[in-house]
Design an enzyme around this catalytic site. Structure first.
Site, mmCIF file in Angstrom:
data_model
loop_
_atom_site.group_PDB
_atom_site.id
_atom_site.type_symbol
_atom_site.label_atom_id
_atom_site.label_comp_id
_atom_site.label_asym_id
_atom_site.label_seq_id
_atom_site.Cartn_x
_atom_site.Cartn_y
_atom_site.Cartn_z
ATOM 1 N N THR A 181 115.572 89.067 69.452
ATOM 2 C CA THR A 181 114.432 89.437 68.606
ATOM 3 C C THR A 181 113.192 89.446 69.500
ATOM 4 O OG1 THR A 181 113.964 87.151 68.048
ATOM 5 C CG2 THR A 181 115.388 88.338 66.551
ATOM 6 N N GLU A 326 118.728 89.524 62.785
ATOM 7 C CA GLU A 326 119.625 88.467 62.320
ATOM 8 C C GLU A 326 120.598 88.940 61.234
ATOM 9 O OE1 GLU A 326 116.458 88.277 62.923
ATOM 10 O OE2 GLU A 326 115.854 86.343 63.746
ATOM 11 N N LYS A 434 95.675 84.498 52.918
ATOM 12 C CA LYS A 434 95.427 83.419 51.961
ATOM 13 C C LYS A 434 93.935 83.285 51.710
ATOM 14 C CE LYS A 434 99.609 81.064 53.275
ATOM 15 N NZ LYS A 434 99.891 81.242 54.703
ATOM 16 N N TRP A 439 97.182 84.320 47.236
ATOM 17 C CA TRP A 439 97.784 85.193 48.226
ATOM 18 C C TRP A 439 97.449 86.654 47.994
ATOM 19 C CZ3 TRP A 439 103.426 83.736 49.855
ATOM 20 C CH2 TRP A 439 103.404 82.423 50.345
HETATM 21 P P1 ADP Z 1 111.283 92.851 65.346
HETATM 22 O O1 ADP Z 1 110.232 92.092 64.604
HETATM 23 O O2 ADP Z 1 111.515 92.420 66.717
HETATM 24 O O3 ADP Z 1 111.183 94.326 65.145
HETATM 25 P P2 ADP Z 1 113.416 92.847 63.493
HETATM 26 O O4 ADP Z 1 113.745 94.277 63.591
HETATM 27 O O5 ADP Z 1 114.516 91.889 63.402
HETATM 28 O O6 ADP Z 1 112.625 92.391 64.701
HETATM 29 O O7 ADP Z 1 112.397 92.670 62.309
HETATM 30 C C1 ADP Z 1 112.810 92.274 61.045
HETATM 31 C C2 ADP Z 1 111.631 92.212 60.112
HETATM 32 O O8 ADP Z 1 111.084 93.509 59.937
HETATM 33 C C3 ADP Z 1 111.992 91.777 58.717
HETATM 34 O O9 ADP Z 1 112.067 90.390 58.614
HETATM 35 C C4 ADP Z 1 110.846 92.360 57.905
HETATM 36 O O10 ADP Z 1 109.705 91.549 57.951
HETATM 37 C C5 ADP Z 1 110.539 93.635 58.637
HETATM 38 N N1 ADP Z 1 111.169 94.770 57.940
HETATM 39 C C6 ADP Z 1 112.325 95.388 58.228
HETATM 40 N N2 ADP Z 1 112.555 96.398 57.380
HETATM 41 C C7 ADP Z 1 111.518 96.434 56.520
HETATM 42 C C8 ADP Z 1 111.155 97.239 55.388
HETATM 43 N N3 ADP Z 1 111.901 98.252 54.970
HETATM 44 N N4 ADP Z 1 109.995 96.951 54.758
HETATM 45 C C9 ADP Z 1 109.209 95.936 55.148
HETATM 46 N N5 ADP Z 1 109.487 95.152 56.200
HETATM 47 C C10 ADP Z 1 110.619 95.386 56.876
#
Ligand code: ADP
Length: 534
Positions: A181, A326, A434, A439
């Site tokens: 990540t 994950e 916040k 929120w």
């Molecule tokens: P990185 O942050 O390195 O790109 P990830 O691809 O694992 O890593 O990111 C996952 C995060 O991306 C999720 O926990 C969420 O916050 C965000 N995310 C993924 N898909 C969506 C979506 N369709 N809408 C909003 N947030 C999203």
């Protein structure tokens, strides 16, 4: 029933037998378009697998790659994992220090690298003592001058490989892929996928309720193959005989449109920022994306305005997907349903801004800060927890599990779930604003702002405020150079609660974009931290 422990190499062997002629199209570094197919990719993957075995790579060892979306990367996906090693994709957009950390942590002995990224590795190779050899993704004739240790071309490396090589039997939980990540704080964390979790994800992802893909599709894969195993598309493609169109370095509007038109693309995958550029290019050049039926967009929230523009101007349905490194990544999707077809358009677009329903295998729940389950009424929101057979249990080489006693993994997202099962991301826990103990969702504010005709891209962050702790600040990349704060405020008036009104609007030329194509709010927060304190 029978014991079944196939490894992911079996996917490409299946495609070789059943879909040998289905094309894998690549835009090369030189810009020209070349064609391979599943039959060819399978043969060359086997040559690669046997060459790695001959070299002495052992089962479970991580083989690194800094690679673009190309047919050679497809070969690596199957050749490396198929022979029992681990396909470790490295995001070449990360900071070099993070790349050094990742290579050392994964103890890569071999790294496959595009010729364009050779200088990047040359600069850091002294800090990567585990690497014995660098393999450049080109032919012997195309080898550049390079100082990389024991550099050899890919074609030279696989030259004497065995195209009839048989994939070994591996254990049920044998690893096949490794992705880190991006880690906005602390060191990147590795997620190690197994053959079993990957095959299950491949089945679920390609099912009608997953991404609904079939052999009729031609997929433009804009999502990089280093981003969560290319959202599983290399595997899904091989299982279903789907034509894959791989753009290499050509990510600009003109290059993508050319591929879409020439290769009869029906479906495209990528993060919202990429589609912003493409839609802008189409608008400027009066282009309609005729053959495309759907785009599957994920990685960050898909704005309402984008869903509307795809539908109204291009007749393209947007499917939103949510997931994370994950979760392999696919966990939820907002597929088009018959009920949606009957809705007024605006209502459907609104529904499509939700992140979707979980696919079979994935369970979701939302909880408060004390871990109490919250009602799924579409109103209550809290921490989003997820569980399933392709969800991370423990980060690579960590000492402790990343899940609770019941197997739930905390996603770091704040969500609501409605009675129909649609999950909506309110915010990432670290991005939520916040204000005086209440929120504010930056995602909702961005969504509202992004529909303004003079706004190309919007990002909302919480910044320190003397009275309310934090207040929203709206950053805008203007469309057509129009910078009118009053018009934006009055546009937002009936779309958001009064107290959500951003305290200020700042016009910027561009927003900082991170290694996976998402707006880097952490940088914006740092840059504007005193903006409301003056
Ligand atoms: P990185 O942050 O390195 O790109 P990830 O691809 O694992 O890593 O990111 C996952 C995060 O991306 C999720 O926990 C969420 O916050 C965000 N995310 C993924 N898909 C969506 C979506 N369709 N809408 C909003 N947030 C999203």
């Amino acid at each position: 029933m029978q014991k079944w422990t196939k490894n992911v190499g079996s996917l490409i062997s299946y495609a070789e037998r059943i879909f040998p002629d289905v094309e894998i199209v690549t835009r090369n570094l030189s810009g020209e378009i070349t064609k391979s197919n599943y039959g060819e990719v399978a043969k060359r993957a086997k040559k690669l697998g046997s060459s790695l075995e001959k070299y002495g790579i052992k089962h479970g060892q991580n083989v690194g790659s800094l690679a673009l979306n190309t047919y050679r990367n497809m070969e690596m996906y199957f050749g490396i994992s198929g022979m029992g090693a681990v396909m470790h994709t490295i995001n070449f957009r990360l900071h070099p220090e993070q790349i050094v950390y990742i290579i050392n942590h994964a103890e890569n002995r071999i790294i496959f690298v595009e010729t364009v990224f050779a200088p990047l590795l040359e600069a850091i190779q002294d800090n990567c003592p585990t690497v014995e050899q660098y393999i450049l993704l080109c032919s012997a004739e195309e080898m550049p001058e390079t100082k990389l240790k024991n550099a050899i071309s890919y074609e030279e490396f696989i030259k004497d490989g065995d195209e009839k090589y048989e994939w070994p039997e591996l254990g049920e939980d044998a690893p096949c892929g490794l992705c880190y990540t991006s880690g906005t704080t602390g060191n990147p964390k590795g997620v190690l996928y197994s053959h079993k979790s990957t095959l299950l994800h491949t089945w679920a992802g390609s099912s009608a309720n997953g991404m609904g893909l079939s052999a009729d599709d031609s997929i433009l894969m804009v999502v990089p193959m280093f981003h969560v195993m290319g959202w599983g598309l290399p595997y899904i493609g091989a299982m279903n005989g789907i034509k894959l169109v791989l753009p290499g370095m050509g990510m600009d509007g003109a290059a993508l449109v050319e591929l879409i038109q020439k290769e009869d693309v029906t479906l495209a995958f990528g993060v919202p920022t990429i589609w912003l550029g493409l839609l802008g290019y189409c608008e400027e050049n009066n282009i309609k994306l005729d053959n495309v039926k759907q785009t599957i967009i994920g990685g960050s929230a898909v704005p309402y305005a984008m869903i509307k523009e795809f539908d109204e101007k291009h007749d393209v349905n947007v499917v939103q997907g949510w997931g994370m490194t994950e979760t392999s990544p696919l966990a939820t999707a907002t597929l088009r349903t018959p009920a949606m077809d009957k809705m007024p358009k605006e209502e459907r677009y609104k529904l499509q801004t939700k992140q979707g329903k979980p696919i079979y295998g994935i369970e979701l729940k939302i909880v408060d800060d004390d871990g109490n389950r919250l009602p799924e009424d579409g109103e209550a929101f809290g921490k989003l927890l997820v569980r399933g057979p392709w969800v991370n249990k423990r980060y690579y080489k960590h000492d402790e599990d990343a899940i609770d006693a019941d197997g739930w993994f905390d996603t770091g997202d704040i969500s609501s779930i409605d009675p129909e099962g649609y999950m909506t991301i309110v915010d990432r826990a670290k991005d939520v604003i916040k204000s005086g103990g209440e929120w504010i969702s930056s995602v909702d504010l961005e969504n509202a702002a992004q529909s303004h005709p003079d706004i190309m891209q919007a990002s909302v962050i919480g910044v320190a405020h003397p009275k309310w702790d934090e207040r929203p600040l709206l950053l805008v990349v203007p469309a057509n150079d129009k910078k009118d704060k009053e018009s934006i405020y009055s546009f937002l008036e009936d779309k958001i609660a009064k107290w959500w009104k951003p305290d200020d609007i700042v016009f910027v030329e561009e927003l900082p974009i991170g290694a996976t194509g998402k707006v880097l709010k952490i940088e914006l927060r740092e840059q504007y931290k005193d903006h409301l304190m003056k």
